[in-house]
Scaffold this active site. Structure first.
Site, PDB file in Angstrom:
ATOM      1  N   ARG A  15       0.834  -1.213   0.000  1.00  0.00           N
ATOM      2  CA  ARG A  15       0.000   0.000   0.000  1.00  0.00           C
ATOM      3  C   ARG A  15       0.871   1.266   0.000  1.00  0.00           C
ATOM      4  O   ARG A  15       0.974   1.978  -0.997  1.00  0.00           O
ATOM      5  CB  ARG A  15      -0.968  -0.023   1.207  1.00  0.00           C
ATOM      6  CG  ARG A  15      -2.077   0.993   1.149  1.00  0.00           C
ATOM      7  CD  ARG A  15      -1.707   2.379   1.625  1.00  0.00           C
ATOM      8  NE  ARG A  15      -1.183   2.428   2.977  1.00  0.00           N
ATOM      9  CZ  ARG A  15      -0.609   3.501   3.497  1.00  0.00           C
ATOM     10  NH1 ARG A  15      -0.477   4.617   2.776  1.00  0.00           N
ATOM     11  NH2 ARG A  15      -0.139   3.498   4.740  1.00  0.00           N
ATOM     12  N   ASP A  16       1.535   1.544   1.090  1.00  0.00           N
ATOM     13  CA  ASP A  16       2.329   2.782   1.191  1.00  0.00           C
ATOM     14  C   ASP A  16       3.486   2.750   0.194  1.00  0.00           C
ATOM     15  O   ASP A  16       3.894   3.785  -0.342  1.00  0.00           O
ATOM     16  CB  ASP A  16       2.877   2.938   2.619  1.00  0.00           C
ATOM     17  CG  ASP A  16       3.251   4.368   2.976  1.00  0.00           C
ATOM     18  OD1 ASP A  16       3.176   5.244   2.096  1.00  0.00           O
ATOM     19  OD2 ASP A  16       3.629   4.611   4.131  1.00  0.00           O
ATOM     20  N   HIS A 207       5.950   4.730  12.492  1.00  0.00           N
ATOM     21  CA  HIS A 207       5.962   4.601  11.021  1.00  0.00           C
ATOM     22  C   HIS A 207       6.929   5.664  10.484  1.00  0.00           C
ATOM     23  O   HIS A 207       6.555   6.819  10.289  1.00  0.00           O
ATOM     24  CB  HIS A 207       4.525   4.837  10.547  1.00  0.00           C
ATOM     25  CG  HIS A 207       4.309   4.789   9.077  1.00  0.00           C
ATOM     26  ND1 HIS A 207       3.508   3.833   8.474  1.00  0.00           N
ATOM     27  CD2 HIS A 207       4.742   5.578   8.075  1.00  0.00           C
ATOM     28  CE1 HIS A 207       3.480   4.040   7.171  1.00  0.00           C
ATOM     29  NE2 HIS A 207       4.208   5.107   6.901  1.00  0.00           N
ATOM     30  N   HIS A 209       9.734   7.252   7.826  1.00  0.00           N
ATOM     31  CA  HIS A 209      10.324   7.316   6.490  1.00  0.00           C
ATOM     32  C   HIS A 209      11.792   7.698   6.682  1.00  0.00           C
ATOM     33  O   HIS A 209      12.180   8.227   7.724  1.00  0.00           O
ATOM     34  CB  HIS A 209       9.547   8.308   5.611  1.00  0.00           C
ATOM     35  CG  HIS A 209       8.217   7.754   5.187  1.00  0.00           C
ATOM     36  ND1 HIS A 209       7.903   7.453   3.892  1.00  0.00           N
ATOM     37  CD2 HIS A 209       7.130   7.429   5.916  1.00  0.00           C
ATOM     38  CE1 HIS A 209       6.671   6.970   3.828  1.00  0.00           C
ATOM     39  NE2 HIS A 209       6.175   6.948   5.051  1.00  0.00           N
ATOM     40  N   CYS A 240       4.229   9.295   0.228  1.00  0.00           N
ATOM     41  CA  CYS A 240       2.877   9.775  -0.038  1.00  0.00           C
ATOM     42  C   CYS A 240       2.931  10.786  -1.176  1.00  0.00           C
ATOM     43  O   CYS A 240       3.645  11.785  -1.075  1.00  0.00           O
ATOM     44  CB  CYS A 240       2.289  10.411   1.220  1.00  0.00           C
ATOM     45  SG  CYS A 240       0.684  11.142   0.919  1.00  0.00           S
ATOM     46  N   ASN A 249       9.738   4.575   2.853  1.00  0.00           N
ATOM     47  CA  ASN A 249       9.616   4.101   4.232  1.00  0.00           C
ATOM     48  C   ASN A 249      10.926   3.429   4.627  1.00  0.00           C
ATOM     49  O   ASN A 249      11.713   3.009   3.769  1.00  0.00           O
ATOM     50  CB  ASN A 249       8.520   3.017   4.312  1.00  0.00           C
ATOM     51  CG  ASN A 249       7.135   3.559   4.090  1.00  0.00           C
ATOM     52  OD1 ASN A 249       6.463   3.974   5.011  1.00  0.00           O
ATOM     53  ND2 ASN A 249       6.694   3.555   2.843  1.00  0.00           N
TER      54      ASN A 249
HETATM   55  P1  HMG Z   1     -12.907  14.073  -3.104  1.00  0.00           P
HETATM   56  O1  HMG Z   1     -12.556  14.235  -4.527  1.00  0.00           O
HETATM   57  O2  HMG Z   1     -12.983  15.262  -2.229  1.00  0.00           O
HETATM   58  O3  HMG Z   1     -14.202  13.146  -2.916  1.00  0.00           O
HETATM   59  O4  HMG Z   1     -11.825  13.055  -2.491  1.00  0.00           O
HETATM   60  P2  HMG Z   1     -15.730  13.492  -2.838  1.00  0.00           P
HETATM   61  O5  HMG Z   1     -16.217  12.942  -1.524  1.00  0.00           O
HETATM   62  O6  HMG Z   1     -15.996  14.916  -3.168  1.00  0.00           O
HETATM   63  O7  HMG Z   1     -16.264  12.579  -4.030  1.00  0.00           O
HETATM   64  C1  HMG Z   1     -15.807  12.793  -5.331  1.00  0.00           C
HETATM   65  C2  HMG Z   1     -15.785  11.481  -6.080  1.00  0.00           C
HETATM   66  O8  HMG Z   1     -14.885  10.572  -5.428  1.00  0.00           O
HETATM   67  C3  HMG Z   1     -17.140  10.777  -6.134  1.00  0.00           C
HETATM   68  O9  HMG Z   1     -17.207  10.092  -7.393  1.00  0.00           O
HETATM   69  C4  HMG Z   1     -17.024   9.729  -5.049  1.00  0.00           C
HETATM   70  O10 HMG Z   1     -17.851   8.609  -5.303  1.00  0.00           O
HETATM   71  C5  HMG Z   1     -15.565   9.343  -5.158  1.00  0.00           C
HETATM   72  P3  HMG Z   1     -17.914  10.785  -8.665  1.00  0.00           P
HETATM   73  O11 HMG Z   1     -19.331  11.039  -8.217  1.00  0.00           O
HETATM   74  O12 HMG Z   1     -17.141  12.053  -8.982  1.00  0.00           O
HETATM   75  O13 HMG Z   1     -17.772   9.730  -9.732  1.00  0.00           O
HETATM   76  N1  HMG Z   1     -15.052   8.739  -3.925  1.00  0.00           N
HETATM   77  C6  HMG Z   1     -14.467   7.549  -3.880  1.00  0.00           C
HETATM   78  N2  HMG Z   1     -14.157   6.668  -4.841  1.00  0.00           N
HETATM   79  C7  HMG Z   1     -13.550   5.541  -4.454  1.00  0.00           C
HETATM   80  N3  HMG Z   1     -13.229   5.241  -3.189  1.00  0.00           N
HETATM   81  C8  HMG Z   1     -13.506   6.108  -2.199  1.00  0.00           C
HETATM   82  C9  HMG Z   1     -14.158   7.312  -2.547  1.00  0.00           C
HETATM   83  N4  HMG Z   1     -14.578   8.357  -1.808  1.00  0.00           N
HETATM   84  C10 HMG Z   1     -15.139   9.222  -2.672  1.00  0.00           C
HETATM   85  N5  HMG Z   1     -13.177   5.797  -0.953  1.00  0.00           N
HETATM   86  C11 HMG Z   1     -11.056  11.399  -0.942  1.00  0.00           C
HETATM   87  C12 HMG Z   1     -11.827  12.705  -1.125  1.00  0.00           C
HETATM   88  C13 HMG Z   1     -10.832  11.207   0.545  1.00  0.00           C
HETATM   89  C14 HMG Z   1     -11.883  10.254  -1.508  1.00  0.00           C
HETATM   90  C15 HMG Z   1      -9.698  11.511  -1.721  1.00  0.00           C
HETATM   91  O14 HMG Z   1      -9.070  12.691  -1.347  1.00  0.00           O
HETATM   92  C16 HMG Z   1      -8.788  10.354  -1.479  1.00  0.00           C
HETATM   93  O15 HMG Z   1      -9.068   9.239  -1.880  1.00  0.00           O
HETATM   94  N6  HMG Z   1      -7.635  10.613  -0.819  1.00  0.00           N
HETATM   95  C17 HMG Z   1      -6.666   9.584  -0.481  1.00  0.00           C
HETATM   96  C18 HMG Z   1      -5.283   9.972  -0.916  1.00  0.00           C
HETATM   97  C19 HMG Z   1      -4.303   8.947  -0.439  1.00  0.00           C
HETATM   98  O16 HMG Z   1      -4.540   7.759  -0.497  1.00  0.00           O
HETATM   99  N7  HMG Z   1      -3.154   9.419   0.048  1.00  0.00           N
HETATM  100  C20 HMG Z   1      -2.124   8.556   0.558  1.00  0.00           C
HETATM  101  C21 HMG Z   1      -2.514   7.812   1.814  1.00  0.00           C
HETATM  102  S1  HMG Z   1      -2.164   8.579   3.352  1.00  0.00           S
HETATM  103  C22 HMG Z   1      -0.488   8.390   3.626  1.00  0.00           C
HETATM  104  O17 HMG Z   1       0.204   8.040   2.697  1.00  0.00           O
HETATM  105  C23 HMG Z   1       0.106   8.562   4.962  1.00  0.00           C
HETATM  106  C24 HMG Z   1       0.294   7.241   5.709  1.00  0.00           C
HETATM  107  O18 HMG Z   1       0.967   6.293   4.900  1.00  0.00           O
HETATM  108  C25 HMG Z   1       1.102   7.458   6.980  1.00  0.00           C
HETATM  109  C26 HMG Z   1       2.431   8.114   6.754  1.00  0.00           C
HETATM  110  O19 HMG Z   1       3.170   7.742   5.865  1.00  0.00           O
HETATM  111  O20 HMG Z   1       2.743   8.984   7.562  1.00  0.00           O
HETATM  112  C27 HMG Z   1      -1.043   6.640   6.111  1.00  0.00           C
HETATM  113 MG    MG Z   2       4.083   6.086   5.046  1.00  0.00          MG
END
Ligand code: HMG
Ligand code: MG
Length: 291
Positions: A15-16, A207, A209, A240, A249
């Site tokens: 995933r990450d 966690h 990096h 990310c 990481n």
């Molecule tokens: P948005 O564009 O604001 O979503 O995204 P919305 O709620 O306005 O909806 C827009 C569209 O997105 C709609 O579809 C929803 O159905 C769809 P449309 O009507 O336009 O066809 N939608 C989804 N589709 C699939 N799966 C979903 C989903 N939710 C809404 N779950 C949202 C908001 C949160 C969805 C978006 O910003 C997002 O997915 N962000 C995630 C980004 C990400 O994964 N970043 C990396 C992970 S975090 C990280 O790396 C840190 C960590 O590893 C720890 C560390 O390293 O420190 C955890």
């Molecule tokens: Mg991470």
């Protein structure tokens, strides 16, 4: 100071690790990768994320990956979910554990999930409420706890307050994410001194990096505080895409090598892990070359 006798590694590479790869990794390679990881003795492998495919196209094949991997009885395969929609899709795919994520940084929250911190908590609450009904354990990540690429220093109290809220929601563990790898032993200590006054070390994971080569020494500090859950990523892949400057990481093989040297058990076969590390690194540059 007594170090823990056993450390649980949470392997986050599928995933990450992969979420930050520009070139789409074929689904069959992801499945093969996770199946190989399952043979190494790891007990937790974060398999994918059910986030928006518009935001993370690399993991758009989450359902196929999750359904196709060979699941071992003694291994947990959590997935990352940002909201109830992701949770419901994960549930439909047969997921048995999820991870949620937020951050004390308003700017990072906006960049990573298009929401304020409070909105992200509202989304998480919906997930934890639904998860309770389905008896699904929820782990929580806090990102940028030792520094944010947009806001700089982050106050340990802000991290701690958010963690308390997440535990109140029913999350069983908080993973402290140094998302851009700016932490040092000094800042790690400052955070843990405040954090562990309110949050039990048994419910705390780290966690790191490895941007500035500080991850292993930061992990050593966490071990000294009694923390025994460590997130890492084989071959050190990851980052990310919404955190400017985020690099890989800490590599799982480096962590296991250090823990072996300290006489701390992990249940992981280092040689097998190194083979899987080679497998994925050999495939990722090849994919980049095809560009
Ligand atoms: P948005 O564009 O604001 O979503 O995204 P919305 O709620 O306005 O909806 C827009 C569209 O997105 C709609 O579809 C929803 O159905 C769809 P449309 O009507 O336009 O066809 N939608 C989804 N589709 C699939 N799966 C979903 C989903 N939710 C809404 N779950 C949202 C908001 C949160 C969805 C978006 O910003 C997002 O997915 N962000 C995630 C980004 C990400 O994964 N970043 C990396 C992970 S975090 C990280 O790396 C840190 C960590 O590893 C720890 C560390 O390293 O420190 C955890
Ligand atoms: Mg991470």
């Amino acid at each position: 100071m007594t170090l823990p006798a056993f450390v649980k590694i949470v392997e986050v590479s599928p995933r990450d690790g992969l979420q930050n790869e520009k070139n789409i990794v074929p689904t069959d390679i992801k499945i093969d990768f996770i199946n190989q990881l399952s043979e190494t003795g790891l007990s937790v492998i974060e398999a994918t994320s059910f986030v928006s495919p518009k935001w993370i196209p690399q993991l758009a094949d989450h359902t196929e990956v999750f359904k196709s991997i060979k699941k071992h009885q003694n291994i947990s395969y959590p997935v990352l979910v940002p909201n109830l929609q992701g949770f419901n899709e994960a549930l439909a795919a047969g997921v048995k554990e999820v991870a949620v994520f937020t951050t004390p940084s308003e700017t990072f929250s906006k960049k990573n999930t298009n929401s304020t911190v409070q909105e992200s908590l509202d989304n998480i609450k919906q997930v934890t409420d639904a998860a309770k009904k389905h008896h699904i354990p929820v782990r929580a990540y806090l990102s940028c706890v030792l520094g944010c690429p947009f806001e700089g220093d982050i106050a340990p109290k802000a991290v701690t307050d958010l963690a308390m809220t997440l535990l109140d929601f029913g999350c069983y563990e908080i993973s402290l994410g140094d998302t851009i790898g700016v932490g040092t032993p000094g800042s790690t200590k400052k955070l843990l001194d405040v954090f562990l006054k309110k949050i039990p070390e048994k419910q705390t994971a780290v966690h790191f990096h490895d941007t500035y080569g500080q991850a292993l020494v930061n992990i050593y500090v966490a071990l000294e505080y009694g923390i025994s859950v460590i997130d890492s990523s084989v071959a050190g892949i990851g980052g990310c895409p919404y955190a400017k400057g985020a690099t890989g990481n800490v590599a799982t093989e480096k962590v296991v090598y250090m823990l072996n040297g300290l006489g701390i058990k992990t249940g992981i076969d280092l040689n097998m892990l190194i083979k899987v590390s080679r497998f994925i690194t050999q495939r990722l540059p090849k994919l980049s070359d095809q560009k």
